[in-house]
Design a protein around this motif. Structure first.
Motif, PDB file in Angstrom:
ATOM      1  N   ALA A 116       2.596  -4.130  -6.187  1.00 43.77           N
ATOM      2  CA  ALA A 116       1.861  -3.284  -7.135  1.00 43.77           C
ATOM      3  C   ALA A 116       0.717  -2.567  -6.426  1.00 43.77           C
ATOM      4  N   PHE A 117      -0.050  -3.296  -5.644  1.00 45.85           N
ATOM      5  CA  PHE A 117      -1.153  -2.671  -4.914  1.00 45.85           C
ATOM      6  C   PHE A 117      -0.651  -1.747  -3.807  1.00 45.85           C
ATOM      7  N   ARG A 118       0.470  -2.097  -3.198  1.00 44.74           N
ATOM      8  CA  ARG A 118       1.033  -1.260  -2.141  1.00 44.74           C
ATOM      9  C   ARG A 118       1.483   0.097  -2.695  1.00 44.74           C
ATOM     10  N   LEU A 119       2.077   0.091  -3.874  1.00 44.54           N
ATOM     11  CA  LEU A 119       2.596   1.329  -4.456  1.00 44.54           C
ATOM     12  C   LEU A 119       1.519   2.209  -5.080  1.00 44.54           C
ATOM     13  N   CYS A 120       0.580   1.593  -5.795  1.00 41.89           N
ATOM     14  CA  CYS A 120      -0.313   2.358  -6.674  1.00 41.89           C
ATOM     15  C   CYS A 120      -1.551   2.883  -5.961  1.00 41.89           C
ATOM     16  N   ALA A 121      -1.674   4.204  -5.964  1.00 37.54           N
ATOM     17  CA  ALA A 121      -2.873   4.857  -5.455  1.00 37.54           C
ATOM     18  C   ALA A 121      -3.905   4.992  -6.569  1.00 37.54           C
ATOM     19  N   SER A 122      -3.415   5.019  -7.804  1.00 39.03           N
ATOM     20  CA  SER A 122      -4.290   5.239  -8.949  1.00 39.03           C
ATOM     21  C   SER A 122      -3.590   4.677 -10.184  1.00 39.03           C
ATOM     22  N   GLY A 123      -4.193   4.961 -11.327  1.00 39.83           N
ATOM     23  CA  GLY A 123      -3.569   4.530 -12.572  1.00 39.83           C
ATOM     24  C   GLY A 123      -4.549   4.485 -13.715  1.00 39.83           C
ATOM     25  N   ASP A 124      -4.029   4.038 -14.840  1.00 40.95           N
ATOM     26  CA  ASP A 124      -4.860   3.862 -16.016  1.00 40.95           C
ATOM     27  C   ASP A 124      -6.022   2.929 -15.659  1.00 40.95           C
ATOM     28  N   PRO A 125      -7.267   3.327 -15.924  1.00 43.87           N
ATOM     29  CA  PRO A 125      -8.413   2.503 -15.512  1.00 43.87           C
ATOM     30  C   PRO A 125      -8.383   1.073 -16.064  1.00 43.87           C
ATOM     31  N   ASP A 126      -7.988   0.916 -17.325  1.00 42.42           N
ATOM     32  CA  ASP A 126      -7.934  -0.438 -17.896  1.00 42.42           C
ATOM     33  C   ASP A 126      -6.847  -1.268 -17.220  1.00 42.42           C
ATOM     34  N   ALA A 127      -5.695  -0.661 -16.978  1.00 43.54           N
ATOM     35  CA  ALA A 127      -4.597  -1.364 -16.307  1.00 43.54           C
ATOM     36  C   ALA A 127      -4.996  -1.751 -14.885  1.00 43.54           C
ATOM     37  N   MET A 128      -5.628  -0.831 -14.172  1.00 43.86           N
ATOM     38  CA  MET A 128      -6.061  -1.121 -12.801  1.00 43.86           C
ATOM     39  C   MET A 128      -7.091  -2.255 -12.786  1.00 43.86           C
ATOM     40  N   ILE A 143       4.932   1.106 -13.398  1.00 49.44           N
ATOM     41  CA  ILE A 143       4.479   2.006 -12.344  1.00 49.44           C
ATOM     42  C   ILE A 143       5.345   3.257 -12.329  1.00 49.44           C
ATOM     43  N   ASP A 144       4.722   4.417 -12.398  1.00 46.45           N
ATOM     44  CA  ASP A 144       5.444   5.680 -12.310  1.00 46.45           C
ATOM     45  C   ASP A 144       5.353   6.224 -10.893  1.00 46.45           C
ATOM     46  N   MET A 145       6.528   6.617 -10.383  1.00 43.94           N
ATOM     47  CA  MET A 145       6.658   7.180  -9.044  1.00 43.94           C
ATOM     48  C   MET A 145       6.780   8.701  -9.180  1.00 43.94           C
ATOM     49  N   PRO A 146       6.248   9.477  -8.236  1.00 42.14           N
ATOM     50  CA  PRO A 146       6.310  10.937  -8.355  1.00 42.14           C
ATOM     51  C   PRO A 146       7.696  11.530  -8.121  1.00 42.14           C
ATOM     52  N   GLY A 147       8.596  10.798  -7.521  1.00 37.44           N
ATOM     53  CA  GLY A 147       9.942  11.288  -7.235  1.00 37.44           C
ATOM     54  C   GLY A 147      10.953  10.193  -7.460  1.00 37.44           C
ATOM     55  N   PRO A 148      12.115  10.287  -6.828  1.00 33.84           N
ATOM     56  CA  PRO A 148      13.139   9.260  -7.005  1.00 33.84           C
ATOM     57  C   PRO A 148      12.731   7.934  -6.355  1.00 33.84           C
ATOM     58  N   LEU A 149      13.357   6.858  -6.820  1.00 34.15           N
ATOM     59  CA  LEU A 149      13.072   5.537  -6.265  1.00 34.15           C
ATOM     60  C   LEU A 149      13.331   5.492  -4.767  1.00 34.15           C
ATOM     61  N   SER A 150      14.342   6.212  -4.321  1.00 34.85           N
ATOM     62  CA  SER A 150      14.692   6.208  -2.894  1.00 34.85           C
ATOM     63  C   SER A 150      13.563   6.734  -2.017  1.00 34.85           C
ATOM     64  N   GLY A 151      12.631   7.459  -2.595  1.00 38.51           N
ATOM     65  CA  GLY A 151      11.510   8.002  -1.843  1.00 38.51           C
ATOM     66  C   GLY A 151      10.217   7.224  -2.016  1.00 38.51           C
ATOM     67  N   ALA A 152      10.302   6.010  -2.547  1.00 38.34           N
ATOM     68  CA  ALA A 152       9.092   5.203  -2.786  1.00 38.34           C
ATOM     69  C   ALA A 152       8.324   4.998  -1.490  1.00 38.34           C
ATOM     70  N   LYS A 153       7.040   5.315  -1.559  1.00 39.21           N
ATOM     71  CA  LYS A 153       6.155   5.164  -0.406  1.00 39.21           C
ATOM     72  C   LYS A 153       4.840   4.547  -0.882  1.00 39.21           C
ATOM     73  N   PRO A 154       4.171   3.825   0.000  1.00 37.02           N
ATOM     74  CA  PRO A 154       2.890   3.231  -0.374  1.00 37.02           C
ATOM     75  C   PRO A 154       1.871   4.278  -0.848  1.00 37.02           C
TER      76      PRO A 154
END
Length: 168
Positions: A116-128, A143-154
Motif C-alpha cells: 500500500a505504501f509502495r504504490l500510493c503517492a497520495s490519496g484521500d487524507p482520512d484514508a492516508m 487503490i486507484d492506478m493511473p493506467g493498467p495493472l500491468s503498468g503498476a509502479k511505485p
C-alpha cells in the motif's frame, strides 16, 4: 485507470501447540468482520474482476466470508508466494493480473501494508491518516492506478479508501 484492493486476512486464532502458522483459522470475531466487509463491498459496488489469495487457512476463510456475498463468481487463484514472500510477489501479482481492470489480493502483513505504501503517492487524507496507523486484520485498502495493472509502479497510485472494522 485500474483498481487494486489489498485485503489483509481477518483476525485468526492464536496457534495451538503443534499448529502451523499456515493452518490457523479465523476466530469468531474474524469471521464476523469478514462477513461485514463482504456486505460493505457489495453495498458500495466494490467488486474486483480477479482475486489472488494466499493459500493459508485464514486468508482462504476470509475470502470465503467476503466473496459469498458478492453477486457473481470471480476468477480466483491461490499463490503461495503471498504467504511467505515479501512485498515483491504482491507487486508481481498486480502487474501480471492479466487483462483485469481490478484485482484483489488477499494476504498478510507486513506485505499488505508495504505494498500500500509502495504504490500510493497520495490519496484521500482520512484514508492516508488511517493507513499510517497500521494495516489491521480485516483492513481493505482501495487503490486507484493511473493506467493498467500491468503498468503498476511505485508511488503512482492514489489511496481512495481504507476500510477498517468492516465498514466505510
Amino acid at each position: 485507470m485500474s483498481r487494486v484492493y489489498l485485503l489483509r486476512h481477518a483476525k485468526a486464532v492464536t496457534a495451538l501447540p503443534g499448529m502451523k502458522d499456515f493452518d490457523r483459522p479465523l476466530d469468531a470475531s474474524g469471521r464476523e468482520l469478514a462477513a461485514k466487509l463482504g456486505a460493505t463491498m457489495l453495498a458500495n459496488g466494490l467488486v474486483p474482476d480477479k482475486i489472488i489469495c494466499s493459500p493459508s487457512a485464514r486468508t482462504r476463510e476470509t475470502l470465503t466470508a467476503v466473496s459469498t456475498l458478492l453477486p457473481f463468481e470471480i476468477e480466483t487463484q491461490f499463490e503461495r508466494a503471498l504467504f511467505d514472500g515479501d512485498g515483491d510477489p504482491y507487486m508481481a501479482a498486480i502487474i501480471t493480473g492479466g487483462d483485469a481492470d481490478s484485482i484483489m489480493l488477499v494476504g498478510h502483513n507486513p506485505m499488505t501494508e508495504e505494498v500500500a505504501f509502495r504504490l500510493c503517492a497520495s490519496g484521500d487524507p482520512d484514508a492516508m491518516a488511517k493507513l499510517k496507523h497500521g494495516f489491521p486484520t480485516g483492513g481493505l485498502a482501495i487503490i486507484d492506478m493511473p493506467g493498467p495493472l500491468s503498468g503498476a509502479k511505485p508511488h503512482t497510485a492514489s489511496l481512495v479508501e481504507f476500510i477498517t472494522g468492516g465498514r466505510l
